[in-house]
Design a protein around this motif. Structure first.
Motif, PDB file in Angstrom:
ATOM      1  N   LEU A  14      50.897  -8.864  -5.571  1.00 20.42           N
ATOM      2  CA  LEU A  14      49.604  -9.405  -5.987  1.00 20.42           C
ATOM      3  C   LEU A  14      48.920 -10.011  -4.769  1.00 20.42           C
ATOM      4  N   GLY A  15      47.716  -9.522  -4.475  1.00 19.34           N
ATOM      5  CA  GLY A  15      46.971 -10.040  -3.336  1.00 19.34           C
ATOM      6  C   GLY A  15      45.489 -10.026  -3.608  1.00 19.34           C
ATOM      7  N   LEU A  16      44.737 -10.685  -2.730  1.00 20.90           N
ATOM      8  CA  LEU A  16      43.283 -10.770  -2.854  1.00 20.90           C
ATOM      9  C   LEU A  16      42.656 -10.271  -1.560  1.00 20.90           C
TER      10      LEU A  16
ATOM     11  N   GLU B  48      38.494  -2.970  -1.536  1.00 16.43           N
ATOM     12  CA  GLU B  48      39.605  -2.290  -2.187  1.00 16.43           C
ATOM     13  C   GLU B  48      40.671  -1.832  -1.199  1.00 16.43           C
ATOM     14  N   ALA B  49      40.394  -1.957   0.102  1.00 13.56           N
ATOM     15  CA  ALA B  49      41.311  -1.422   1.111  1.00 13.56           C
ATOM     16  C   ALA B  49      42.676  -2.093   1.062  1.00 13.56           C
ATOM     17  N   GLY B  50      42.708  -3.366   0.764  1.00 12.59           N
ATOM     18  CA  GLY B  50      43.982  -4.061   0.719  1.00 12.59           C
ATOM     19  C   GLY B  50      43.805  -5.565   0.771  1.00 12.59           C
ATOM     20  N   PRO B  51      44.849  -6.319   0.433  1.00 15.82           N
ATOM     21  CA  PRO B  51      44.756  -7.780   0.449  1.00 15.82           C
ATOM     22  C   PRO B  51      44.767  -8.318   1.875  1.00 15.82           C
TER      23      PRO B  51
ATOM     24  N   PHE C  62      46.912  -5.354  -7.182  1.00 12.55           N
ATOM     25  CA  PHE C  62      48.284  -5.599  -7.604  1.00 12.55           C
ATOM     26  C   PHE C  62      49.002  -4.294  -7.923  1.00 12.55           C
ATOM     27  N   ARG C  63      50.319  -4.345  -7.777  1.00 15.02           N
ATOM     28  CA  ARG C  63      51.178  -3.216  -8.094  1.00 15.02           C
ATOM     29  C   ARG C  63      52.135  -3.640  -9.193  1.00 15.02           C
ATOM     30  N   ILE C  64      52.312  -2.789 -10.212  1.00 14.55           N
ATOM     31  CA  ILE C  64      53.138  -3.128 -11.359  1.00 14.55           C
ATOM     32  C   ILE C  64      54.246  -2.087 -11.538  1.00 14.55           C
ATOM     33  N   SER C  65      55.293  -2.494 -12.242  1.00 21.67           N
ATOM     34  CA  SER C  65      56.387  -1.591 -12.593  1.00 21.67           C
ATOM     35  C   SER C  65      57.001  -2.098 -13.892  1.00 21.67           C
ATOM     36  N   GLY C  66      57.973  -1.355 -14.419  1.00 22.41           N
ATOM     37  CA  GLY C  66      58.656  -1.773 -15.631  1.00 22.41           C
ATOM     38  C   GLY C  66      57.886  -1.526 -16.915  1.00 22.41           C
ATOM     39  N   TYR C  67      56.754  -0.832 -16.835  1.00 21.39           N
ATOM     40  CA  TYR C  67      55.943  -0.577 -18.031  1.00 21.39           C
ATOM     41  C   TYR C  67      56.589   0.535 -18.868  1.00 21.39           C
ATOM     42  N   LEU C  68      56.270   0.538 -20.145  1.00 17.31           N
ATOM     43  CA  LEU C  68      56.758   1.577 -21.045  1.00 17.31           C
ATOM     44  C   LEU C  68      55.788   2.763 -21.001  1.00 17.31           C
ATOM     45  N   VAL C  69      56.333   3.942 -20.916  1.00 24.09           N
ATOM     46  CA  VAL C  69      55.511   5.149 -20.790  1.00 24.09           C
ATOM     47  C   VAL C  69      55.598   5.968 -22.070  1.00 24.09           C
ATOM     48  N   GLN C  70      54.445   6.380 -22.577  1.00 20.65           N
ATOM     49  CA  GLN C  70      54.367   7.294 -23.717  1.00 20.65           C
ATOM     50  C   GLN C  70      53.382   8.405 -23.358  1.00 20.65           C
ATOM     51  N   SER C  71      53.830   9.640 -23.512  1.00 23.20           N
ATOM     52  CA  SER C  71      53.009  10.809 -23.162  1.00 23.20           C
ATOM     53  C   SER C  71      52.516  10.712 -21.722  1.00 23.20           C
ATOM     54  N   GLU C  72      53.422  10.250 -20.840  1.00 23.78           N
ATOM     55  CA  GLU C  72      53.165  10.127 -19.404  1.00 23.78           C
ATOM     56  C   GLU C  72      52.049   9.143 -19.088  1.00 23.78           C
TER      57      GLU C  72
END
Length: 390
Positions: free
Chosen positions: A276-278, A282-285, A301-311
Motif C-alpha cells: 500500500l502506497g501513495l 499512477e506510476a508508483g508510490p 495497492f496490491r492484494i492477494s488471498g481473494y476468492l476467485v469465481q469464474s476467473e
C-alpha cells in the motif's frame, strides 16, 4: 510457620532463632525494620545477610528470627550422585524443540491483541512475554520438564536433586532473555556442572532423566496451549494480521508476518493487502508522500488471498482520510466496486484516487483503505500517512 506469597513460592519460611514458630511480635518487629533495611539495603539488609552466620538482616537480628528453606519433595528426588547431567548439545536440541510450541504460542497471543483498541493493545503486548514464560515455568514446576526436554529425556531440579520451586524456575526462565544464545550455551558447555547462567542464578541443574509418565504430560499440555493460543489469535478479526499492521523500527517498517507465510493455504486468512502506497501519479508510490492541497492523490495497492469465481475476484474498497486530530475529513465508500479478471494470478494491483479541498489545512494526515472480498466475505484494513504542504 510464616511466609509471604513470595516466600511461599520460593519455599522459604520465617522461624524464630531457636527453630520454633515466630511470634506475632517478632514478625511485627522484623517487618517494621524494613523501613530501615530497604533504604539502607546494601548496609543493613544485603550487607548483613552476606556477613552474618545465619544470613540475617537487621530486622531478623532485632526480632530474633531467621529465614529458612523448606525441604520437600523427597519422594521425587533425583539422585545427583548417580544421574548424569545434560550436556549443552542435548539442551540446545531441547530448546529448538521447545521453540516449536513457544513461537506459535507467542504469535497466537500477539494475534489476539485488538489493534483497534490502542490502550488495551499496549497492556496486552507487554503481557505476551510474561505469559509465554509463565507457561514454561508452570510446566517445569509441576512436571520438571517442557515439550522439548521431555522428548529428549531431560528434567530440571534443584542442585540437591529435589524438584525446584516456582520462584527458582521463574528466575531461570527470565534469564533466557539473557543467555538463550550461543554465549549462554557456551557457559553450559564449559561449566563443570553443565549450568547456563540462569541455572547458576536459580540453583538448578538439568538431568538426563525422563521421570516416567508424569514428565510426558508436558508434551500434550504445551502443544495444546500453543495450538489453542494460535487458533484464538488467528480468528481475531481485529488482529495486526487482519489489519495489515506493520511495526516501525526507527525509519524502517517491518511486517511481523512475512507475505509467504500469510499466503499459506492452511491459514485461511482471506484477502490481504500486500503493498500500500501513495503517489502523485499512477506510476508508483513515493517514499515520503507529501502533496499540495487540492492535488490528486493516488492510492496504489496490491492484494492477494481473494476468492476467485469464474476467473474473477469481486472487490469493494472504502477510502477514509483523517487529520492529525483523528477527525474524518474525507470518506469515499465503495471507491472501488468491481469484478476484476484475475485468471490464475495470485495477486492483483489496484488504484484509487482522491483529493482534499484546496483550502485543506497543512499538516499530517492518515488514509485508511478498507477492502472487502464479496465472494468470501473477508475484510482487511491498512493505513498510510501523508502530509499536505505548500
Amino acid at each position: 510457620m510464616t511466609a509471604t506469597p513470595g516466600k511461599w513460592l520460593a519455599g522459604l519460611r520465617v522461624r524464630s532463632a531457636d527453630g520454633g514458630e515466630a511470634s506475632i511480635a517478632a514478625v511485627l518487629i522484623r517487618n517494621l525494620m524494613r523501613l530501615i533495611d530497604y533504604p539502607l539495603f546494601f548496609l543493613t539488609a544485603a550487607g548483613l545477610m552476606e556477613s552474618t552466620q545465619r544470613h540475617q538482616r537487621l530486622g531478623d537480628l532485632l526480632a530474633g528470627t531467621v529465614v529458612v528453606r523448606e525441604i520437600a519433595f523427597e519422594p521425587r528426588r533425583i539422585p545427583p550422585e548417580t544421574t548424569p547431567l545434560a550436556g549443552a548439545t542435548r539442551r540446545a536440541v531441547a530448546w529448538a524443540l521447545d521453540l516449536l510450541v513457544i513461537v506459535p504460542m507467542a504469535y497466537g497471543l500477539l494475534l489476539a491483541i485488538p489493534v483497534g483498541r490502542p490502550s488495551l493493545a499496549t497492556i496486552a503486548i507487554n503481557a505476551v512475554l510474561p505469559l509465554t514464560l509463565l507457561a514454561l515455568t508452570v510446566c517445569e514446576t509441576f512436571f520438571q520438564t517442557t515439550f522439548g526436554k521431555a522428548l529428549v529425556g531431560l528434567r530440571v531440579a534443584q542442585e540437591d536433586g529435589r524438584p525446584a520451586r516456582f520462584a527458582s524456575i521463574w528466575l531461570r526462565n527470565v534469564f533466557r532473555l539473557i543467555d538463550a544464545n550461543p554465549i549462554g550455551y557456551l557457559c553450559a558447555l564449559l561449566s563443570s556442572r553443565k549450568q547456563r547462567p540462569g541455572d547458576i542464578a536459580a540453583g538448578t541443574l538439568v538431568f538426563r532423566d525422563r521421570g516416567g509418565l508424569r514428565g510426558w504430560i508436558a508434551v500434550p499440555l504445551l502443544a495444546g496451549l500453543a495450538f489453542g493460543a494460535f487458533s484464538v489469535g488467528l480468528k481475531n478479526p481485529d488482529s495486526f494480521l487482519r489489519r495489515n499492521f506493520s511495526l516501525r523500527v526507527g525509519a524502517y517498517t517491518v511486517d511481523p508476518v512475512p507475505q509467504a507465510v500469510k499466503r499459506l493455504p492452511f491459514l485461511h486468512l482471506g484477502i490481504l493487502i500486500d503493498e500500500l502506497g501513495l503517489g502523485p501519479t499512477e506510476a508508483g508510490p513515493v517514499a515520503d508522500p507529501v502533496f499540495l492541497p487540492g492535488q490528486g492523490i493516488y492510492v496504489l495497492f496490491r492484494i492477494s488471498g481473494y476468492l476467485v469465481q469464474s476467473e474473477k475476484a469481486w472487490i469493494q474498497a472504502d477510502v477514509r482520510v483523517r487529520n492529525t486530530a483523528g477527525k474524518v475529513v474525507l470518506e469515499r465508500p465503495n471507491a472501488i466496486n468491481a469484478s476484476i479478471p484475475v485468471g490464475s494470478r495470485r495477486s492483483a494491483r489496484l488504484i484509487s484516487r482522491f483529493a482534499l479541498p484546496p483550502d485543506a489545512p497543512w499538516g499530517p494526515y492518515t488514509v485508511t483503505l478498507t477492502l472487502r472480498d464479496q465472494f468470501s466475505g473477508k475484510t482487511v484494513e491498512a493505513t498510510r500517512r501523508f502530509g499536505l504542504h505548500r
